[in-house]
Design a protein around this motif. Structure first.
Motif, PDB file in Angstrom:
ATOM      1  N   LEU A 240      25.393  14.313  -8.795  1.00 33.87           N
ATOM      2  CA  LEU A 240      26.857  15.329  -8.532  1.00 33.87           C
ATOM      3  C   LEU A 240      25.441  16.561  -7.498  1.00 33.87           C
ATOM      4  O   LEU A 240      26.353  17.285  -6.780  1.00 33.87           O
ATOM      5  CB  LEU A 240      27.000  16.149  -9.402  1.00 33.87           C
ATOM      6  CG  LEU A 240      28.099  17.496  -9.206  1.00 33.87           C
ATOM      7  CD1 LEU A 240      29.457  16.651  -8.026  1.00 33.87           C
ATOM      8  CD2 LEU A 240      29.375  17.823 -10.411  1.00 33.87           C
ATOM      9  N   SER A 241      24.616  17.216  -8.021  1.00 29.80           N
ATOM     10  CA  SER A 241      23.840  18.388  -6.824  1.00 29.80           C
ATOM     11  C   SER A 241      23.570  18.261  -5.584  1.00 29.80           C
ATOM     12  O   SER A 241      23.826  18.784  -4.968  1.00 29.80           O
ATOM     13  CB  SER A 241      22.590  19.032  -7.926  1.00 29.80           C
ATOM     14  OG  SER A 241      22.802  19.405  -9.589  1.00 29.80           O
ATOM     15  N   ALA A 242      22.882  16.824  -5.638  1.00 32.89           N
ATOM     16  CA  ALA A 242      22.729  16.441  -4.474  1.00 32.89           C
ATOM     17  C   ALA A 242      23.562  16.056  -3.625  1.00 32.89           C
ATOM     18  O   ALA A 242      23.918  16.521  -2.015  1.00 32.89           O
ATOM     19  CB  ALA A 242      21.755  15.432  -4.599  1.00 32.89           C
ATOM     20  N   LEU A 243      25.112  15.490  -4.313  1.00 33.99           N
ATOM     21  CA  LEU A 243      26.099  14.973  -3.061  1.00 33.99           C
ATOM     22  C   LEU A 243      26.275  16.665  -2.510  1.00 33.99           C
ATOM     23  O   LEU A 243      27.220  16.871  -2.019  1.00 33.99           O
ATOM     24  CB  LEU A 243      27.159  14.318  -3.959  1.00 33.99           C
ATOM     25  CG  LEU A 243      28.373  13.761  -3.715  1.00 33.99           C
ATOM     26  CD1 LEU A 243      28.307  13.346  -2.796  1.00 33.99           C
ATOM     27  CD2 LEU A 243      29.425  13.358  -4.299  1.00 33.99           C
ATOM     28  N   GLU A 244      26.764  17.456  -3.955  1.00 27.50           N
ATOM     29  CA  GLU A 244      27.150  18.749  -3.420  1.00 27.50           C
ATOM     30  C   GLU A 244      26.604  19.696  -2.755  1.00 27.50           C
ATOM     31  O   GLU A 244      27.626  20.089  -1.665  1.00 27.50           O
ATOM     32  CB  GLU A 244      27.009  19.794  -4.912  1.00 27.50           C
ATOM     33  CG  GLU A 244      28.340  21.120  -4.682  1.00 27.50           C
ATOM     34  CD  GLU A 244      29.750  20.810  -4.678  1.00 27.50           C
ATOM     35  OE1 GLU A 244      30.340  21.843  -4.903  1.00 27.50           O
ATOM     36  OE2 GLU A 244      29.987  19.750  -4.633  1.00 27.50           O
ATOM     37  N   TRP A 345      18.729  22.045  -0.356  1.00 31.76           N
ATOM     38  CA  TRP A 345      16.684  22.078   0.099  1.00 31.76           C
ATOM     39  C   TRP A 345      16.305  21.989   1.609  1.00 31.76           C
ATOM     40  O   TRP A 345      15.389  22.376   1.711  1.00 31.76           O
ATOM     41  CB  TRP A 345      16.917  21.238  -0.755  1.00 31.76           C
ATOM     42  CG  TRP A 345      16.584  21.594  -2.351  1.00 31.76           C
ATOM     43  CD1 TRP A 345      15.764  21.721  -3.809  1.00 31.76           C
ATOM     44  CD2 TRP A 345      17.888  21.016  -3.627  1.00 31.76           C
ATOM     45  NE1 TRP A 345      16.489  21.457  -4.572  1.00 31.76           N
ATOM     46  CE2 TRP A 345      18.066  21.049  -4.686  1.00 31.76           C
ATOM     47  CE3 TRP A 345      18.804  20.044  -3.114  1.00 31.76           C
ATOM     48  CZ2 TRP A 345      18.446  20.793  -5.508  1.00 31.76           C
ATOM     49  CZ3 TRP A 345      19.817  19.843  -3.879  1.00 31.76           C
ATOM     50  CH2 TRP A 345      20.056  20.442  -5.254  1.00 31.76           C
ATOM     51  N   GLY A 346      17.208  21.257   2.228  1.00 34.61           N
ATOM     52  CA  GLY A 346      16.936  21.345   3.155  1.00 34.61           C
ATOM     53  C   GLY A 346      17.227  22.837   4.112  1.00 34.61           C
ATOM     54  O   GLY A 346      16.697  22.518   4.925  1.00 34.61           O
ATOM     55  N   MET A 347      17.833  23.268   3.722  1.00 29.32           N
ATOM     56  CA  MET A 347      18.032  24.390   4.787  1.00 29.32           C
ATOM     57  C   MET A 347      18.088  25.834   3.945  1.00 29.32           C
ATOM     58  O   MET A 347      17.353  26.677   4.907  1.00 29.32           O
ATOM     59  CB  MET A 347      19.453  24.447   4.823  1.00 29.32           C
ATOM     60  CG  MET A 347      20.848  23.790   5.476  1.00 29.32           C
ATOM     61  SD  MET A 347      22.946  24.405   5.040  1.00 29.32           S
ATOM     62  CE  MET A 347      22.763  25.850   6.513  1.00 29.32           C
ATOM     63  N   GLU A 348      17.326  25.800   2.351  1.00 25.88           N
ATOM     64  CA  GLU A 348      16.640  26.339   1.432  1.00 25.88           C
ATOM     65  C   GLU A 348      17.148  27.512   2.010  1.00 25.88           C
ATOM     66  O   GLU A 348      16.706  29.014   2.080  1.00 25.88           O
ATOM     67  CB  GLU A 348      15.072  27.003   2.054  1.00 25.88           C
ATOM     68  CG  GLU A 348      14.288  25.863   2.358  1.00 25.88           C
ATOM     69  CD  GLU A 348      12.349  26.245   3.100  1.00 25.88           C
ATOM     70  OE1 GLU A 348      12.689  27.622   3.977  1.00 25.88           O
ATOM     71  OE2 GLU A 348      12.100  25.637   3.018  1.00 25.88           O
ATOM     72  N   LYS A 349      18.602  27.384   1.677  1.00 25.35           N
ATOM     73  CA  LYS A 349      19.268  28.646   1.523  1.00 25.35           C
ATOM     74  C   LYS A 349      20.838  28.247   0.334  1.00 25.35           C
ATOM     75  O   LYS A 349      20.612  26.808   0.592  1.00 25.35           O
ATOM     76  CB  LYS A 349      20.450  29.063   2.672  1.00 25.35           C
ATOM     77  CG  LYS A 349      19.291  29.172   3.903  1.00 25.35           C
ATOM     78  CD  LYS A 349      20.275  29.495   5.323  1.00 25.35           C
ATOM     79  CE  LYS A 349      19.548  30.605   6.397  1.00 25.35           C
ATOM     80  NZ  LYS A 349      19.958  30.586   7.827  1.00 25.35           N
ATOM     81  N   THR A 350      21.065  29.112   0.043  1.00 29.48           N
ATOM     82  CA  THR A 350      22.706  28.780  -0.866  1.00 29.48           C
ATOM     83  C   THR A 350      23.738  28.836   0.000  1.00 29.48           C
ATOM     84  O   THR A 350      24.142  29.341   1.018  1.00 29.48           O
ATOM     85  CB  THR A 350      22.898  30.051  -1.879  1.00 29.48           C
ATOM     86  OG1 THR A 350      22.252  30.114  -2.912  1.00 29.48           O
ATOM     87  CG2 THR A 350      24.077  30.138  -2.277  1.00 29.48           C
ATOM     88  N   ILE A 351      24.510  27.666  -0.349  1.00 29.23           N
ATOM     89  CA  ILE A 351      25.555  27.991   0.741  1.00 29.23           C
ATOM     90  C   ILE A 351      26.419  27.569  -0.097  1.00 29.23           C
ATOM     91  O   ILE A 351      26.546  26.870  -1.375  1.00 29.23           O
ATOM     92  CB  ILE A 351      25.343  26.337   1.686  1.00 29.23           C
ATOM     93  CG1 ILE A 351      25.133  24.316   1.280  1.00 29.23           C
ATOM     94  CG2 ILE A 351      23.547  26.386   2.347  1.00 29.23           C
ATOM     95  CD1 ILE A 351      25.284  23.372   1.689  1.00 29.23           C
TER      96      ILE A 351
END
Length: 401
Positions: A240-244, A345-351
């Motif tokens: 779920l974490s990666a999917l989210e 992890w790709g954007m290095e941001k909380t979204i």
């Protein structure tokens, strides 16, 4: 809590099978209840799973989704009145993202529908059992030539997502699957039976879904093992974490997270399609579907809410329902709330997604409170990433786009 058909195959925890995992894990911390099945937040490491989706490819066990086979001479007539846009005039061998509403125009649920023929459809909602509602609507519409069958447990499914997903699909033996257009599907021979492969996904990336009878799942897993060896990559499972993270990056909304449903009731969090960016899935000039008159009135009156993506460099993640603030007349006012949030992890941001009051759509700054301190967030419309390979036909064999 039940074990989904692909759980053990995807699990990478050493010496921790399903029973051990479930005995040690905590609901809503380590896994969620997805239609009675345990969906883990990860199968070993969330960041590795995310990286696999964005850099190679990874697998998601879609088997727990609710599945309804809707057949008969009245199938198209019925579905056109259940859903907010007609499907009876759609070409066969196509999938569609669809929604259906309550009489007051608020969203009841979203789903994917696959059209096999004029009289044969497969409707997949996420986790709500709509059987009683579907039957009651069929009786109300006097659809006597109609069969609605729940086939959730008789079908297994896997989503394969990422830049190498087309390569993996071909390596699995589904030659020509790279020629499928987005939302198109095809039946492919598999042993003495068939699997249907659809160019679909929920990550904003190139991807496919594979749907099969449950008795074919073991053979499919063996094919995955062979493809891993041939391609020299892990093709891991993702939770779920990666999917989210991926679905928020891709600009998708989820029932229960971005609007209330009967399975996740939250008074005041009911939304109509226009308020969550799903107006494109509504055809108010079509037949008289459930909620059409209310949606016409809502469009005329204007929306109360808008949906926006948010991002911030802050690594702390605001909780669901956290108020969003802006400044008006030198005072801080609540202008919306956080629907969902994740670390990318790709954007290095909380979204995440924000439900924003329409009257505050153009403020100079927005923020949330974390540990009692204001943290600025940036709001925007649409997806946060756009990958050309997602819609490229033929799909790239190898890493491109």
């Amino acid at each position: 809590m039940k074990k989904s058909v692909f759980f053990e195959f995807l699990n990478r925890r050493k010496n921790k099978g399903f029973d051990t995992f479930l005995s040690e894990a905590k609901l809503d911390e380590d896994y969620i209840d997805w239609n009675g099945y345990a969906l883990p937040y990860d199968y070993g490491n969330s960041e590795e799973e995310y990286r696999a989706i964005r850099e190679q490819c990874a697998m998601f066990d879609t088997s727990p989704m609710r599945k309804y086979r809707i057949t008969g001479d009245d199938a198209g007539y019925y579905l056109d009145r259940l859903l907010t846009r007609p499907v009876s005039d759609t070409e066969s061998s196509r999938g569609m993202y669809v929604i259906f509403c309550n009489e007051d125009g608020t969203l009841k649920d979203d789903a994917i529908i696959y059209k096999f023929s004029e009289f044969d459809y497969l409707l997949m909602s996420s986790d709500i059992d709509h059987s009683k509602y579907f039957t009651a609507l069929a009786e109300k519409l006097d659809c006597k030539r109609l069969s609605i069958r729940d086939c959730t447990t008789s079908m297994g499914g896997v989503a394969l997502q990422g830049p190498l997903s087309a390569t993996a699909a071909v390596t699995l033996g589904f030659a020509g699957s790279d020629l499928l257009a987005p939302f198109e599907f095809r039946w492919f021979p598999f042993g003495d039976d068939e699997i249907f492969v659809a160019r679909m996904g929920f990550t904003g990336d190139l991807g496919y879904e594979f749907w099969m009878k449950t008795e074919l799942c073991d053979g499919f897993m063996q094919q995955i093992v062979s493809a891993r060896e041939q391609m020299g990559i892990a093709i891991p499972g993702y939770g779920l974490s990666a999917l989210e993270a991926c679905r928020i990056e891709g600009g998708f909304v989820v029932a229960g997270w971005d609007f209330a449903t009967e399975a996740d009731p939250a008074p005041g969090f009911e939304r109509n399609p226009f308020e969550v960016g799903l107006g494109w899935a509504v055809n108010l000039d079509a037949v008289d579907f459930v909620g059409r008159d209310s949606l016409r009135q809502r469009r005329e009156d204007g929306n109360q809410y808008l949906i926006r993506r948010f991002q911030t460099a802050d690594e702390d993640i605001p909780g669901e329902g956290s108020p969003v603030f802006a400044r008006k007349d030198n005072s801080a006012v609540v202008v919306g709330s956080i629907n969902c949030a994740s670390w990318s992890w790709g954007m290095e941001k909380t979204i995440g997604n924000v439900s924003l009051l329409k009257d505050y759509a153009k403020m100079d700054e927005y923020w949330v409170l974390l540990d009692g301190r204001p943290r600025p967030i940036e709001l925007s419309r649409g997806p946060l990433i756009k990958l050309a390979r997602r819609n490229q036909v033929p799909a790239p064999l190898g890493i491109e786009g």
